[in-house]
Design a protein around this motif. Structure first.
Motif, PDB file in Angstrom:
ATOM      1  N   PHE A 195     -32.172  -8.249 -10.765  1.00 26.31           N
ATOM      2  CA  PHE A 195     -32.610  -6.844 -10.733  1.00 26.31           C
ATOM      3  C   PHE A 195     -31.636  -5.988 -11.553  1.00 26.31           C
ATOM      4  CE2 PHE A 195     -33.128  -2.585  -9.120  1.00 26.31           C
ATOM      5  CZ  PHE A 195     -34.454  -2.486  -8.727  1.00 26.31           C
ATOM      6  N   ILE A 196     -30.333  -6.206 -11.339  1.00 25.73           N
ATOM      7  CA  ILE A 196     -29.306  -5.401 -12.029  1.00 25.73           C
ATOM      8  C   ILE A 196     -29.372  -5.659 -13.539  1.00 25.73           C
ATOM      9  CG2 ILE A 196     -26.790  -5.146 -12.347  1.00 25.73           C
ATOM     10  CD1 ILE A 196     -26.537  -5.680  -9.274  1.00 25.73           C
ATOM     11  N   LEU A 197     -29.437  -6.936 -13.916  1.00 22.50           N
ATOM     12  CA  LEU A 197     -29.462  -7.259 -15.353  1.00 22.50           C
ATOM     13  C   LEU A 197     -30.701  -6.667 -16.019  1.00 22.50           C
ATOM     14  CD1 LEU A 197     -28.160 -10.957 -15.235  1.00 22.50           C
ATOM     15  CD2 LEU A 197     -26.954  -8.949 -16.153  1.00 22.50           C
ATOM     16  N   ASN A 198     -31.860  -6.779 -15.339  1.00 24.70           N
ATOM     17  CA  ASN A 198     -33.099  -6.222 -15.908  1.00 24.70           C
ATOM     18  C   ASN A 198     -32.995  -4.723 -16.085  1.00 24.70           C
ATOM     19  OD1 ASN A 198     -34.371  -8.631 -16.117  1.00 24.70           O
ATOM     20  ND2 ASN A 198     -35.386  -8.513 -14.121  1.00 24.70           N
ATOM     21  N   LYS A 199     -32.526  -4.037 -15.040  1.00 26.86           N
ATOM     22  CA  LYS A 199     -32.444  -2.562 -15.100  1.00 26.86           C
ATOM     23  C   LYS A 199     -31.534  -2.101 -16.223  1.00 26.86           C
ATOM     24  CE  LYS A 199     -34.863  -0.229 -12.160  1.00 26.86           C
ATOM     25  NZ  LYS A 199     -36.108   0.007 -12.718  1.00 26.86           N
ATOM     26  N   LEU A 200     -30.443  -2.861 -16.449  1.00 27.59           N
ATOM     27  CA  LEU A 200     -29.482  -2.441 -17.474  1.00 27.59           C
ATOM     28  C   LEU A 200     -29.799  -3.044 -18.844  1.00 27.59           C
ATOM     29  CD1 LEU A 200     -26.181  -2.582 -15.378  1.00 27.59           C
ATOM     30  CD2 LEU A 200     -27.383  -0.533 -16.171  1.00 27.59           C
ATOM     31  N   GLY A 201     -30.876  -3.832 -18.919  1.00 22.67           N
ATOM     32  CA  GLY A 201     -31.274  -4.443 -20.191  1.00 22.67           C
ATOM     33  C   GLY A 201     -30.235  -5.432 -20.710  1.00 22.67           C
ATOM     34  N   LYS A 202     -29.604  -6.170 -19.767  1.00 19.77           N
ATOM     35  CA  LYS A 202     -28.556  -7.127 -20.153  1.00 19.77           C
ATOM     36  C   LYS A 202     -29.100  -8.549 -20.044  1.00 19.77           C
ATOM     37  CE  LYS A 202     -25.322  -4.005 -20.715  1.00 19.77           C
ATOM     38  NZ  LYS A 202     -24.584  -3.783 -21.945  1.00 19.77           N
ATOM     39  N   PRO A 203     -28.549  -9.494 -20.832  1.00 20.87           N
ATOM     40  CA  PRO A 203     -29.103 -10.849 -20.850  1.00 20.87           C
ATOM     41  C   PRO A 203     -28.742 -11.682 -19.623  1.00 20.87           C
ATOM     42  CG  PRO A 203     -27.172 -10.707 -22.264  1.00 20.87           C
ATOM     43  CD  PRO A 203     -27.424  -9.308 -21.762  1.00 20.87           C
ATOM     44  N   ALA A 204     -29.646 -12.616 -19.271  1.00 26.88           N
ATOM     45  CA  ALA A 204     -29.417 -13.514 -18.130  1.00 26.88           C
ATOM     46  C   ALA A 204     -28.187 -14.390 -18.360  1.00 26.88           C
ATOM     47  CB  ALA A 204     -30.651 -14.379 -17.908  1.00 26.88           C
ATOM     48  N   SER A 205     -27.771 -14.523 -19.610  1.00 24.72           N
ATOM     49  CA  SER A 205     -26.600 -15.373 -19.900  1.00 24.72           C
ATOM     50  C   SER A 205     -25.310 -14.798 -19.287  1.00 24.72           C
ATOM     51  CB  SER A 205     -26.432 -15.528 -21.414  1.00 24.72           C
ATOM     52  OG  SER A 205     -26.316 -14.249 -21.993  1.00 24.72           O
ATOM     53  N   LEU A 206     -25.336 -13.542 -18.822  1.00 26.26           N
ATOM     54  CA  LEU A 206     -24.136 -12.987 -18.167  1.00 26.26           C
ATOM     55  C   LEU A 206     -23.921 -13.587 -16.773  1.00 26.26           C
ATOM     56  CD1 LEU A 206     -24.096  -9.146 -19.026  1.00 26.26           C
ATOM     57  CD2 LEU A 206     -22.599 -10.928 -19.911  1.00 26.26           C
ATOM     58  N   LYS A 207     -25.003 -14.219 -16.216  1.00 25.20           N
ATOM     59  CA  LYS A 207     -24.860 -14.843 -14.888  1.00 25.20           C
ATOM     60  C   LYS A 207     -24.000 -16.085 -14.995  1.00 25.20           C
ATOM     61  CE  LYS A 207     -29.334 -14.971 -13.971  1.00 25.20           C
ATOM     62  NZ  LYS A 207     -30.629 -15.373 -13.452  1.00 25.20           N
ATOM     63  N   LYS A 208     -22.959 -16.202 -14.162  1.00 24.56           N
ATOM     64  CA  LYS A 208     -22.104 -17.397 -14.184  1.00 24.56           C
ATOM     65  C   LYS A 208     -21.948 -17.912 -12.764  1.00 24.56           C
ATOM     66  CE  LYS A 208     -20.641 -17.769 -18.547  1.00 24.56           C
ATOM     67  NZ  LYS A 208     -21.911 -17.260 -19.053  1.00 24.56           N
ATOM     68  N   HIS A 209     -22.489 -19.115 -12.513  1.00 25.82           N
ATOM     69  CA  HIS A 209     -22.325 -19.695 -11.172  1.00 25.82           C
ATOM     70  C   HIS A 209     -20.877 -20.151 -11.028  1.00 25.82           C
ATOM     71  CE1 HIS A 209     -26.502 -19.612  -9.780  1.00 25.82           C
ATOM     72  NE2 HIS A 209     -26.752 -19.577 -11.086  1.00 25.82           N
ATOM     73  N   VAL A 210     -20.238 -19.746  -9.925  1.00 25.24           N
ATOM     74  CA  VAL A 210     -18.833 -20.116  -9.699  1.00 25.24           C
ATOM     75  C   VAL A 210     -18.721 -20.852  -8.368  1.00 25.24           C
ATOM     76  CG1 VAL A 210     -17.910 -18.175 -11.038  1.00 25.24           C
ATOM     77  CG2 VAL A 210     -18.277 -17.892  -8.584  1.00 25.24           C
ATOM     78  N   GLN A 211     -17.569 -21.505  -8.175  1.00 24.20           N
ATOM     79  CA  GLN A 211     -17.364 -22.297  -6.952  1.00 24.20           C
ATOM     80  C   GLN A 211     -17.583 -21.436  -5.701  1.00 24.20           C
ATOM     81  OE1 GLN A 211     -13.446 -23.907  -6.498  1.00 24.20           O
ATOM     82  NE2 GLN A 211     -14.125 -25.438  -5.040  1.00 24.20           N
ATOM     83  N   ASP A 212     -18.255 -22.023  -4.735  1.00 20.63           N
ATOM     84  CA  ASP A 212     -18.648 -21.265  -3.549  1.00 20.63           C
ATOM     85  C   ASP A 212     -17.452 -20.798  -2.730  1.00 20.63           C
ATOM     86  OD1 ASP A 212     -20.476 -20.105  -1.968  1.00 20.63           O
ATOM     87  OD2 ASP A 212     -21.545 -21.937  -1.430  1.00 20.63           O
ATOM     88  N   ARG A 213     -17.687 -19.735  -1.961  1.00 20.07           N
ATOM     89  CA  ARG A 213     -16.686 -19.232  -1.019  1.00 20.07           C
ATOM     90  C   ARG A 213     -16.658 -20.179   0.195  1.00 20.07           C
ATOM     91  NH1 ARG A 213     -18.768 -13.686   1.265  1.00 20.07           N
ATOM     92  NH2 ARG A 213     -17.427 -12.666  -0.244  1.00 20.07           N
ATOM     93  N   PRO A 214     -15.460 -20.570   0.686  1.00 22.16           N
ATOM     94  CA  PRO A 214     -15.429 -21.429   1.876  1.00 22.16           C
ATOM     95  C   PRO A 214     -16.020 -20.702   3.089  1.00 22.16           C
ATOM     96  CG  PRO A 214     -13.191 -20.960   1.056  1.00 22.16           C
ATOM     97  CD  PRO A 214     -14.132 -20.234   0.163  1.00 22.16           C
TER      98      PRO A 214
END
Ligand SMILES: NC(=O)c1ccc[n+]([C@@H]2O[C@H](COP(=O)([O-])OP(=O)(O)OC[C@H]3O[C@@H](n4cnc5c(N)ncnc54)[C@H](O)[C@@H]3O)[C@@H](O)[C@H]2O)c1
Length: 351
Positions: A260-279
């Motif tokens: 939702f945030i990326l779409n609203k700001l017209g930013k690419p999906a490539s900014l999403k970065k999956h990172v190691q989960d929180r314990p």
């Protein structure tokens, strides 16, 4: 007159009022009510005088810089106070995983100091603001107020401990305590370490948006001013010794929020970065809020998509607010603000 004998002349003490939700409460409350308000806040990294700009200087508002763990600062702030709304806390789960000590001190010991002072000052209502995280992960269905507490992070465990401590002061001493448990808040002035302001500000800076694990963690989101209105209802009419859930009825996975945030700001999906989960990451939180709806007539009013779009717009057009925080400059802002105004005591006040 509300239950707990509040009047419109009574002075209200708001702890943690320079934070995200506390400042929304102070703004909303002072707009709607005539009561004088004292804000007590020690201005940790999360407290920000800029959040209170709308009320600073009003004769009905006093700001006290002080620590809730310091009995003399609390006594100073509680003089002549009729009711307490207690928001002050350490609130970031990731920080509690790194170092739980300050969470135990502020959230548990600090709450105890406030409760003792509230007894001495014969306070007529004490609203302890808590979180749905105390119920732990709810894979199906909804937590009710009488449900089992199963906190899974040092943050939520410290909040659960303080909820129980607050309720014990009602059972043991008859202090008119009410506990609220709210779901995930979003809105303006939220410190940009929390998911929504972090993702909006990172997207605006074309930086990666760090999504924990698979991003399918579900939270119930509520617009912050809806939470503040609920706390106001509880302050006036909530029954002492009771707990009230406050939910937004909008379950969303983190990935949906990110998109939702990326779409609203017209930013690419490539900014999403999956990172190691929180314990200890809880998969889903969900609460049943029918008690506050039926008893106090409160209901979340804001439409989720509209409120999130407005929130994104707020961070887009108030970049000075979060850029100063991210660059560390905001510390200088309030050090300058207080320079020369406070005597060298543990607590001091300004309007
Ligand atoms: N953010 C959420 O989604 C959410 C949801 C449910 C409940 N809550 C609860 O609402 C309350 C407010 O949360 P928030 O998100 O506004 O937090 P925040 O981190 O934005 O603000 C906390 C405020 O408390 C102050 N504070 C911290 N330690 C203090 C101390 N020892 N003495 C005096 N002041 C101190 C800070 O300076 C800051 O102004 C907390 O009790 C939190 O557990 C938050």
């Amino acid at each position: 007159m509300g239950r707990g004998y509040l009047t419109k002349e009574m002075k209200i003490l708001v702890t943690g009022g320079a934070g995200f939700i506390g400042s929304s409460f102070v703004r909303c409350f002072m707009e709607k009510r005539q009561n004088p308000v004292v804000t007590l806040d020690s201005l940790t990294y999360a407290g920000n005088m800029a959040n209170l700009e709308a009320v600073l200087g009003l004769p009905r508002h006093t700001f006290v810089k002080g620590d809730i763990c310091d009995p003399s600062a609390v006594d100073f702030a509680m003089k002549g106070v009729g009711a307490v709304v207690h928001f002050a806390a350490e609130t970031h789960v990731d920080r509690s995983i790194d170092d739980s000590g300050i969470f135990l001190r502020t959230n548990v010991v600090g709450t105890g100091v406030l409760l003792d002072a509230a007894r001495r000052h014969n306070v007529k209502k004490f609203v302890h603001v808590s979180t749905d995280e105390v119920y732990g992960a709810v894979l199906e269905g909804y937590s009710t107020e009488g449900g089992h507490l199963h906190p899974n992070s040092p943050y939520s465990a410290s909040k659960a401990a303080s909820d129980l401590l607050a309720l014990s002061y009602h059972a043991t001493y008859g202090l008119p305590v009410v506990v609220t448990r709210c779901s995930n808040n979003f809105g303006p002035y939220q410190f940009p370490e929390k998911l929504i302001p972090l993702f909006i500000s990172n997207a605006l800076e074309d930086k990666p948006l760090p999504v924990y694990g698979d991003g399918l963690y579900v939270r119930d989101w509520i617009y912050v001013d809806d939470h503040s209105r609920a706390v106001d209802r509880v302050l006036w009419d909530g029954r002492a010794g009771e707990v009230y859930n406050i939910g937004g009825t909008k379950d969303k996975a983190n990935l949906e929020i990110t998109d939702f945030i990326l779409n609203k700001l017209g930013k690419p999906a490539s900014l999403k970065k999956h990172v190691q989960d929180r314990p200890g990451h809880d998969r889903r939180y969900a609460m049943d809020s029918s008690k506050i709806e039926k008893e106090l007539g409160w209901r979340a009013e804001c439409n989720f998509e509209e409120a999130l779009a407005q929130t994104i717009e707020w961070y887009r057009s108030n970049q000075g607010w979060w850029r100063t925080i991210k660059s560390g400059e905001y510390r200088n802002y309030y050090e300058k603000f207080f320079a020369g105004r406070l005597a060298g005591s543990s607590a001091g006040s300004v309007n």
